[in-house]
Design an enzyme around this catalytic site. Structure first.
Site, PDB file in Angstrom:
ATOM      1  CG  HIS A  92      81.568  56.989  17.830  1.00  0.00           C
ATOM      2  ND1 HIS A  92      81.383  58.346  17.358  1.00  0.00           N
ATOM      3  CD2 HIS A  92      82.447  56.396  16.527  1.00  0.00           C
ATOM      4  CE1 HIS A  92      81.705  58.483  16.119  1.00  0.00           C
ATOM      5  NE2 HIS A  92      82.298  57.414  15.663  1.00  0.00           N
ATOM      6  CE1 TYR A 220      74.070  65.135  20.266  1.00  0.00           C
ATOM      7  CE2 TYR A 220      75.970  64.108  20.997  1.00  0.00           C
ATOM      8  CZ  TYR A 220      74.679  64.127  20.240  1.00  0.00           C
ATOM      9  OH  TYR A 220      74.211  62.917  19.919  1.00  0.00           O
ATOM     10  N   PRO A 312      65.781  64.933  18.714  1.00  0.00           N
ATOM     11  CG  PRO A 312      66.523  65.829  16.869  1.00  0.00           C
ATOM     12  CD  PRO A 312      65.379  65.706  17.920  1.00  0.00           C
ATOM     13  CE  LYS A 316      69.657  57.363  25.047  1.00  0.00           C
ATOM     14  NZ  LYS A 316      70.630  56.549  24.391  1.00  0.00           N
ATOM     15  CE1 TYR A 404      74.685  60.940  22.829  1.00  0.00           C
ATOM     16  CE2 TYR A 404      75.750  58.669  22.303  1.00  0.00           C
ATOM     17  CZ  TYR A 404      75.266  59.956  21.823  1.00  0.00           C
ATOM     18  OH  TYR A 404      75.282  60.611  20.510  1.00  0.00           O
TER      19      TYR A 404
HETATM   20  C1  PHB Z   1      72.815  61.670  13.288  1.00  0.00           C
HETATM   21  O1  PHB Z   1      73.942  61.340  13.036  1.00  0.00           O
HETATM   22  O2  PHB Z   1      71.905  61.938  12.647  1.00  0.00           O
HETATM   23  C2  PHB Z   1      72.568  61.785  14.764  1.00  0.00           C
HETATM   24  C3  PHB Z   1      73.617  61.655  15.709  1.00  0.00           C
HETATM   25  C4  PHB Z   1      73.319  62.084  17.083  1.00  0.00           C
HETATM   26  C5  PHB Z   1      72.194  62.808  17.418  1.00  0.00           C
HETATM   27  C6  PHB Z   1      71.018  63.057  16.382  1.00  0.00           C
HETATM   28  C7  PHB Z   1      71.225  62.631  15.231  1.00  0.00           C
HETATM   29  O3  PHB Z   1      71.768  62.923  18.760  1.00  0.00           O
END
Ligand code: PHB
Ligand code: APR
Length: 409
Positions: A92, A220, A312, A316, A404
């Site tokens: 990505h 997000y 989460p 990280k 990130y």
């Molecule tokens: C996930 O795909 O479970 C996931 C992806 C990004 C995050 C947290 C969880 O920041």
């Protein structure tokens, strides 16, 4: 190569009736940290034994985040476990961030020259188990009552019971990879250990569903109803989260209620194309920031969730565990290959320097994207101002992208 502990297995003579093993590194915990460390050491001819409290199926039943930083990808390559990830993972180049009716993209490749890999942590763990098994690696499951002894001496050992029988492993080093609820961290005496913690006043309700992801990149979302995240595992497996109350339980949320709430929290054009279906997993996770210092006591080294937890937002957790493994693995190589303690002596300081940066980023991104129960109108306007700054400012996007994709080790 220094080799002062060859793997050997024999049974004590009575009266102890217990099995005694000898290895170079005893690893407590067969999660991703412990398995990755064990596999990397194996590649360099360093023996380890992994002690896991649960079964392999149990460990593989846990659903965790699925975004891998380049540092972890390199470690997987070095460990010889990258083939399936390279074939089936999804690079990505950026991510989407939405607030209100606005949505913008942060381009990782443009700002850092690097992408991230979308590949589930469960799959990383599965690949590590396969590699350890193919190499005949020692993993002992269903262990109970693990005790780390004499970690502050040159002759540490670990005792445990399995099937009601007590056993002991003599070793050069102990790696505490046993997660937040393990025994390793508490082996460090109270007067040595310092802990830092922040609890967030909400949780994440997550579902996994066999539906195509709403978008080819993660979204997000900061909405007035709370945070939401659209993520994925593959073209027919989606992972979605919504911020929820800590008093909620998964059974309070029907699939229909979840999908309706998610739709309300993401931009209207995304909500329109959301494909819904039955959830195949549904769970709630609390959000916590936690760090313990130091990460080394004598010959005991903490790695991963045993030493630190991040919320989460930003994915990280596993990636920070991987940077610990990187520092410890290289320190142990230094010890066995070059007869030098420089790497293990600097382990705690190096690991913690990076851990705190990941903590800062995860805290910042969480604070930016969630609605807090006690948030004032002022607090909210500050959030919006920061999101608008991030949307319009290249330097801010670059700082976010660098964090990130993962700061260099
Ligand atoms: C996930 O795909 O479970 C996931 C992806 C990004 C995050 C947290 C969880 O920041
Ligand atoms: N004895 C042996 N094993 C133990 C003990 C114990 N006393 N206590 C815990 N364990 C095992 C757990 O059963 C688990 O399999 O240690 C393992 C720790 O694994 P994780 O909790 O996955 O931690 P870690 O390997 O550091 O992985 C870090 O995984 O947990 C996620 O969010 C976390 O993404 C992060 C990453």
């Amino acid at each position: 190569m220094r080799n002062d502990a060859q793997l050997a297995f024999y049974t004590c003579t009575p009266p102890c009736h217990s099995a005694l093993m000898k290895t170079q590194v005893t690893i407590i915990g067969g999660g991703p940290s412990g398995l990755l460390l064990s596999q990397l050491l194996h590649v360099r001819g360093i023996d380890s034994v992994v002690l896991e409290r649960k079964t392999k199926d149990y460990v593989l039943g846990r659903i965790r985040a699925g975004v891998l930083e380049r540092g972890l990808l390199d470690l997987m390559r070095e460990a010889g476990v990258a083939d399936r990830m390279e074939a089936e993972g999804y690079p990505h180049d950026g991510t989407l961030i939405s607030y209100g009716d606005e949505m913008f993209r942060v381009d990782f490749t443009k700002h850092t020259g690097h992408a991230v890999m979308v590949y589930g942590q469960t799959e990383v763990t599965r690949d590590l188990y396969a590699a350890r098994e193919a190499a005949g690696g020692a993993i002992i499951y269903n262990v109970e009552d693990v005790v780390i002894c004499d970690a502050d001496s040159d002759t540490p050992y670990v005792t445990y019971t399995v099937d009601g029988k007590t056993a002991r492993i003599n070793c050069d080093f102990v790696a505490g990879c046993d997660g937040f609820h393990g025994v390793s961290r508490n082996t460090i005496p109270d007067n040595v250990r310092r802990e830092y913690e922040k609890i967030y006043p909400f949780g994440w309700l997550g579902i996994l569903s066999e539906t195509p992801p709403v978008n080819h990149e993660l979204i997000y979302a900061n909405s007035e109803r709370g945070f939401a995240l659209c993520s994925m595992r593959n073209e027919n497996l989606s992972r979605y989260y919504i911020q929820c109350s800590l008093s909620d339980s998964p059974s309070d949320w029907t699939d229909t209620a979840f999908w309706e709430e998610l739709r309300r929290r993401i931009p209207a054009d995304q909500a329109k194309k959301l494909v819904t279906g039955p959830s195949i997993e549904k769970s709630i996770a609390p959000l916590r920031s936690f760090v313990t210092e130091p990460m080394r006591w004598g010959r005991l080294f903490l790695c991963g969730d045993a030493a630190h937890i991040v919320p989460p937002t930003g994915a990280k957790g596993l990636n920070t565990a991987a940077s610990d493994v990187h520092y410890l693995y290289n320190g142990l190589r230094d010890y066995y290959e070059n007869d030098s303690t420089a790497g293990i002596d600097s382990y705690s300081a190096k690991a913690l320097a990076r851990v705190w940066k990941a903590e800062r980023f995860s805290w910042w991104f969480s604070s930016l994207m969630h609605r807090y129960p006690d948030q004032s109108a002022f607090d909210h306007r500050i959030q919006v101002a920061e999101l608008e700054f991030l949307r319009s400012n290249d330097a801010a996007q670059q700082a976010m992208a660098e964090n990130y994709v993962g700061l260099p080790y």
